[in-house]
Design a protein around this motif. Sequence first.
Motif, PDB file in Angstrom:
ATOM      1  N   MET A 122       0.784  -1.085   0.029  1.00 45.19           N
ATOM      2  CA  MET A 122      -0.013   0.095   0.320  1.00 45.19           C
ATOM      3  C   MET A 122       0.874   1.175  -0.166  1.00 45.19           C
ATOM      4  SD  MET A 122      -3.027   1.118   2.614  1.00 45.19           S
ATOM      5  CE  MET A 122      -3.579   2.404   2.798  1.00 45.19           C
ATOM      6  N   THR A 123       0.458   2.282  -0.613  1.00 45.56           N
ATOM      7  CA  THR A 123       1.303   3.286  -0.886  1.00 45.56           C
ATOM      8  C   THR A 123       0.744   4.448   0.197  1.00 45.56           C
ATOM      9  OG1 THR A 123       1.519   3.104  -3.129  1.00 45.56           O
ATOM     10  CG2 THR A 123       1.831   5.534  -2.500  1.00 45.56           C
ATOM     11  N   TRP A 124       1.799   5.108   1.065  1.00 49.10           N
ATOM     12  CA  TRP A 124       1.340   6.106   2.037  1.00 49.10           C
ATOM     13  C   TRP A 124       0.716   7.401   1.322  1.00 49.10           C
ATOM     14  CZ3 TRP A 124       5.111   9.757   4.952  1.00 49.10           C
ATOM     15  CH2 TRP A 124       4.563  10.466   5.864  1.00 49.10           C
ATOM     16  N   ARG A 125      -0.283   7.807   1.598  1.00 51.59           N
ATOM     17  CA  ARG A 125      -1.152   9.196   1.280  1.00 51.59           C
ATOM     18  C   ARG A 125      -1.092   9.965   2.536  1.00 51.59           C
ATOM     19  NH1 ARG A 125      -3.253   8.599  -3.732  1.00 51.59           N
ATOM     20  NH2 ARG A 125      -3.241   6.537  -4.573  1.00 51.59           N
ATOM     21  N   PRO A 126      -0.131  10.842   3.013  1.00 52.01           N
ATOM     22  CA  PRO A 126       0.009  11.720   4.018  1.00 52.01           C
ATOM     23  C   PRO A 126      -1.230  12.478   3.983  1.00 52.01           C
ATOM     24  CG  PRO A 126       2.099  11.781   2.740  1.00 52.01           C
ATOM     25  CD  PRO A 126       1.005  11.161   1.689  1.00 52.01           C
ATOM     26  N   ALA A 127      -1.772  12.673   5.251  1.00 49.10           N
ATOM     27  CA  ALA A 127      -2.998  13.633   5.585  1.00 49.10           C
ATOM     28  C   ALA A 127      -2.681  14.031   7.178  1.00 49.10           C
ATOM     29  CB  ALA A 127      -4.069  12.901   5.504  1.00 49.10           C
ATOM     30  N   LEU A 128      -3.225  15.183   7.232  1.00 50.30           N
ATOM     31  CA  LEU A 128      -3.131  15.853   8.603  1.00 50.30           C
ATOM     32  C   LEU A 128      -3.772  14.887   9.535  1.00 50.30           C
ATOM     33  CD1 LEU A 128      -3.683  19.737   8.317  1.00 50.30           C
ATOM     34  CD2 LEU A 128      -1.660  18.598   8.991  1.00 50.30           C
ATOM     35  N   SER A 129      -2.981  14.933  10.657  1.00 49.60           N
ATOM     36  CA  SER A 129      -3.605  13.902  11.725  1.00 49.60           C
ATOM     37  C   SER A 129      -5.151  14.785  12.179  1.00 49.60           C
ATOM     38  CB  SER A 129      -3.034  13.637  12.965  1.00 49.60           C
ATOM     39  OG  SER A 129      -2.733  14.898  13.799  1.00 49.60           O
ATOM     40  N   ARG A 130      -5.916  14.041  12.988  1.00 47.40           N
ATOM     41  CA  ARG A 130      -7.282  14.538  13.387  1.00 47.40           C
ATOM     42  C   ARG A 130      -7.033  15.657  14.445  1.00 47.40           C
ATOM     43  NH1 ARG A 130      -9.628   8.704  13.736  1.00 47.40           N
ATOM     44  NH2 ARG A 130     -10.102   8.337  11.832  1.00 47.40           N
ATOM     45  N   ALA A 131      -5.863  15.685  15.201  1.00 48.56           N
ATOM     46  CA  ALA A 131      -5.467  16.403  16.142  1.00 48.56           C
ATOM     47  C   ALA A 131      -4.754  17.823  15.601  1.00 48.56           C
ATOM     48  CB  ALA A 131      -4.652  15.874  17.257  1.00 48.56           C
ATOM     49  N   ALA A 132      -4.496  17.676  14.458  1.00 45.61           N
ATOM     50  CA  ALA A 132      -3.534  18.781  13.961  1.00 45.61           C
ATOM     51  C   ALA A 132      -4.518  19.748  12.933  1.00 45.61           C
ATOM     52  CB  ALA A 132      -2.441  18.154  13.187  1.00 45.61           C
ATOM     53  N   ALA A 133      -4.039  21.023  12.952  1.00 46.36           N
ATOM     54  CA  ALA A 133      -4.774  22.047  11.792  1.00 46.36           C
ATOM     55  C   ALA A 133      -3.711  22.774  11.315  1.00 46.36           C
ATOM     56  CB  ALA A 133      -5.818  22.668  12.765  1.00 46.36           C
ATOM     57  N   LEU A 134      -3.683  23.122  10.206  1.00 42.54           N
ATOM     58  CA  LEU A 134      -3.054  24.220   9.519  1.00 42.54           C
ATOM     59  C   LEU A 134      -3.733  25.438   9.375  1.00 42.54           C
ATOM     60  CD1 LEU A 134      -0.172  24.610   8.093  1.00 42.54           C
ATOM     61  CD2 LEU A 134      -1.396  23.991   5.770  1.00 42.54           C
ATOM     62  N   ARG A 135      -2.987  26.678   9.939  1.00 39.51           N
ATOM     63  CA  ARG A 135      -3.678  28.054   9.875  1.00 39.51           C
ATOM     64  C   ARG A 135      -2.699  28.935   9.309  1.00 39.51           C
ATOM     65  NH1 ARG A 135      -7.543  25.034  10.119  1.00 39.51           N
ATOM     66  NH2 ARG A 135      -8.957  25.056  11.992  1.00 39.51           N
ATOM     67  N   HIS A 136      -3.026  30.087   8.758  1.00 40.43           N
ATOM     68  CA  HIS A 136      -2.120  31.027   8.331  1.00 40.43           C
ATOM     69  C   HIS A 136      -2.270  32.245   9.447  1.00 40.43           C
ATOM     70  CE1 HIS A 136       0.387  33.567   6.119  1.00 40.43           C
ATOM     71  NE2 HIS A 136      -0.571  34.658   6.320  1.00 40.43           N
ATOM     72  N   CYS A 137      -1.235  32.509  10.018  1.00 38.11           N
ATOM     73  CA  CYS A 137      -1.050  33.834  11.033  1.00 38.11           C
ATOM     74  C   CYS A 137      -0.586  34.957  10.144  1.00 38.11           C
ATOM     75  CB  CYS A 137      -0.205  33.420  12.097  1.00 38.11           C
ATOM     76  SG  CYS A 137      -0.163  34.639  13.363  1.00 38.11           S
ATOM     77  N   ASP A 138      -1.885  35.933  10.232  1.00 41.25           N
ATOM     78  CA  ASP A 138      -1.618  37.257   9.434  1.00 41.25           C
ATOM     79  C   ASP A 138      -0.610  38.259  10.220  1.00 41.25           C
ATOM     80  OD1 ASP A 138      -3.299  36.763   7.313  1.00 41.25           O
ATOM     81  OD2 ASP A 138      -4.908  37.711   8.509  1.00 41.25           O
ATOM     82  N   VAL A 139      -0.259  38.194  11.598  1.00 44.18           N
ATOM     83  CA  VAL A 139       0.602  38.637  12.354  1.00 44.18           C
ATOM     84  C   VAL A 139       2.095  38.465  12.033  1.00 44.18           C
ATOM     85  CG1 VAL A 139       1.283  39.315  14.878  1.00 44.18           C
ATOM     86  CG2 VAL A 139      -1.119  39.254  14.086  1.00 44.18           C
ATOM     87  N   ARG A 140       2.278  36.917  12.031  1.00 42.98           N
ATOM     88  CA  ARG A 140       3.447  36.590  11.963  1.00 42.98           C
ATOM     89  C   ARG A 140       3.721  36.371  10.238  1.00 42.98           C
ATOM     90  NH1 ARG A 140       3.374  31.791  16.478  1.00 42.98           N
ATOM     91  NH2 ARG A 140       3.942  33.112  18.330  1.00 42.98           N
ATOM     92  N   HIS A 141       2.785  36.370   9.526  1.00 42.61           N
ATOM     93  CA  HIS A 141       3.032  36.053   8.080  1.00 42.61           C
ATOM     94  C   HIS A 141       3.547  34.813   7.892  1.00 42.61           C
ATOM     95  CE1 HIS A 141       1.974  40.621   7.305  1.00 42.61           C
ATOM     96  NE2 HIS A 141       2.957  40.851   8.196  1.00 42.61           N
ATOM     97  N   ALA A 142       2.988  33.846   8.412  1.00 46.05           N
ATOM     98  CA  ALA A 142       3.608  32.497   8.477  1.00 46.05           C
ATOM     99  C   ALA A 142       2.410  31.713   8.435  1.00 46.05           C
ATOM    100  CB  ALA A 142       4.641  32.303   9.565  1.00 46.05           C
ATOM    101  N   ASP A 143       2.604  30.267   8.110  1.00 45.54           N
ATOM    102  CA  ASP A 143       1.827  29.276   8.441  1.00 45.54           C
ATOM    103  C   ASP A 143       2.039  28.372   9.641  1.00 45.54           C
ATOM    104  OD1 ASP A 143      -0.069  29.455   6.099  1.00 45.54           O
ATOM    105  OD2 ASP A 143       1.835  28.930   4.973  1.00 45.54           O
ATOM    106  N   LEU A 144       1.036  28.293  10.474  1.00 45.05           N
ATOM    107  CA  LEU A 144       1.246  27.536  11.859  1.00 45.05           C
ATOM    108  C   LEU A 144       0.578  26.222  11.608  1.00 45.05           C
ATOM    109  CD1 LEU A 144      -0.034  30.423  13.924  1.00 45.05           C
ATOM    110  CD2 LEU A 144       2.449  29.885  13.253  1.00 45.05           C
ATOM    111  N   LEU A 145       1.290  25.251  12.262  1.00 44.42           N
ATOM    112  CA  LEU A 145       0.517  23.885  12.448  1.00 44.42           C
ATOM    113  C   LEU A 145       0.342  23.791  13.949  1.00 44.42           C
ATOM    114  CD1 LEU A 145      -0.037  21.178  11.011  1.00 44.42           C
ATOM    115  CD2 LEU A 145       2.276  20.366  11.786  1.00 44.42           C
ATOM    116  N   ILE A 146      -1.141  23.666  14.057  1.00 44.92           N
ATOM    117  CA  ILE A 146      -1.547  23.653  15.509  1.00 44.92           C
ATOM    118  C   ILE A 146      -1.717  22.167  15.837  1.00 44.92           C
ATOM    119  CG2 ILE A 146      -3.457  24.523  16.987  1.00 44.92           C
ATOM    120  CD1 ILE A 146      -3.703  26.847  14.947  1.00 44.92           C
TER     121      ILE A 146
END
Length: 79
Positions: A1-25
Amino acid sequence: MTWRPALSRAAALRHCDVRHADLLIVPERIVVLNEEAAAIVRLCDGARTVEEIVAEFPDGAGEDVTEFLERVRDEGWIR
């Protein structure tokens, strides 16, 4: 089986306008991602294989992308 990476249920990707960066929460942690790391994580939608994700980056970056994916999987941020 080939791995198809996905965010875990406990993780979220968000953009922070203040930091001008993406955050992995993730539980009890916020990870500030650089541009390259954010680009990789955005492609982890569970539909693409590792090979398809690697193909999105310049030649020669494959090993770095694969190592990054393995590292964040070990952290439990992607599955």
